[in-house]
Write an enzyme that holds these catalytic residues in place. Structure first.
Site, mmCIF file in Angstrom:
data_model
loop_
_atom_site.group_PDB
_atom_site.id
_atom_site.type_symbol
_atom_site.label_atom_id
_atom_site.label_comp_id
_atom_site.label_asym_id
_atom_site.label_seq_id
_atom_site.Cartn_x
_atom_site.Cartn_y
_atom_site.Cartn_z
ATOM 1 N N HIS A 112 -5.712 13.786 -25.637
ATOM 2 C CA HIS A 112 -4.764 14.649 -25.603
ATOM 3 C C HIS A 112 -4.745 15.634 -24.454
ATOM 4 C CE1 HIS A 112 -2.548 18.048 -26.718
ATOM 5 N NE2 HIS A 112 -3.362 19.078 -26.389
ATOM 6 N N GLU A 164 -9.617 21.334 -30.833
ATOM 7 C CA GLU A 164 -8.681 20.165 -31.286
ATOM 8 C C GLU A 164 -9.662 19.060 -32.286
ATOM 9 O OE1 GLU A 164 -5.833 20.589 -31.820
ATOM 10 O OE2 GLU A 164 -4.936 21.670 -30.096
ATOM 11 N N HIS A 203 -1.910 17.680 -21.291
ATOM 12 C CA HIS A 203 -0.683 18.296 -21.011
ATOM 13 C C HIS A 203 -0.130 17.456 -19.730
ATOM 14 C CE1 HIS A 203 -2.813 22.051 -23.018
ATOM 15 N NE2 HIS A 203 -2.648 20.934 -23.863
ATOM 16 N N HIS A 255 3.581 21.943 -26.391
ATOM 17 C CA HIS A 255 2.055 21.741 -26.313
ATOM 18 C C HIS A 255 1.383 20.727 -25.398
ATOM 19 C CE1 HIS A 255 -1.933 21.692 -29.004
ATOM 20 N NE2 HIS A 255 -2.134 21.723 -27.743
#
Length: 213
Positions: free
Chosen positions: A96, A77, A98, A160
């Site tokens: 980032h 990413e 989840h 995502h």
């Protein structure tokens, strides 16, 4: 940048990785963390490593264009991180992850746009949902641009996860924790049958209070 500053930055990123894992905001090799350094280079987590196992030495140093200066293979990413830094000079760290409940909202295509929780309003403002893009592709950065240009510091990513930005690594990390905490509260309120939104007057008073007015 001095070697001491490099060492401190690497240790800080590893610390955030471990907190993300310990708080259940990532699992396995999920997620990635980066930090823009004083000289403009970027430290980012490596590809394919569980964040609980990442060591300071394994972090990858890249230039502003993504060329590796030191280390192995950066996160898949990386392109998203680079796009954020290119579009937002105020951002010096990106997280980032989840987070389960917040990602559930993202899967349902719902963000936190309505004014409900004071801490979300003051810390992040609206948290919108970005359309789904194949992870690791240029499409992710392209889709993020409208939210970056609008000044958002937290975005849910359909199917995502979530991405948070900060002037510091600590700020970006705190926003990720707050996104998940808010998602749990909002889900609980929905299960109880009602989500009470703050009025325009209440929201304005909240903002004035935070500014010391």
């Amino acid at each position: 940048m001095t070697s001491d500053q490099n060492h401190v930055a690497r240790a800080a990123i590893v610390g955030v990785c471990r907190r993300l894992y310990e708080r259940g905001l990532i699992a396995g090799p999920d997620g990635n963390v980066s930090m823009r350094l004083i000289d403009g280079s970027i430290l980012v987590t490596p590809a394919g490593r569980s964040k609980i196992d990442v060591t300071p030495e394994e972090l990858v140093l890249v230039d502003r264009d993504g060329a590796v200066l030191d280390g192995g293979t950066p996160s898949s990413e990386l392109g998203m991180h680079l796009r954020i830094y290119q579009r937002r000079t105020d951002v010096h760290a990106v997280v980032h992850a989840h987070p389960p409940t917040a990602t559930g909202f993202a899967v349902a295509g719902e963000g936190f746009v309505a004014p409900v929780l004071p801490e979300v309003i003051l810390q992040m403002g609206a948290v919108p949902v970005m359309r789904y893009c194949t992870p690791g592709t240029q499409e992710v950065g392209d889709a993020l641009e409208e939210f970056l240009d609008a000044g958002h510091t937290a975005v849910l990513m359909a199917n995502h996860g979530a991405t948070t930005l900060g002037r510091t690594l600590n700020e970006a990390h705190q926003r990720m924790e707050s996104v998940e905490h808010a998602a749990r509260i909002l889900l609980t309120a929905r299960l109880l049958g009602r989500v009470n939104e703050l009025t325009v007057t209440e929201t304005a008073a909240l903002r004035r209070s935070s500014e010391g007015i």
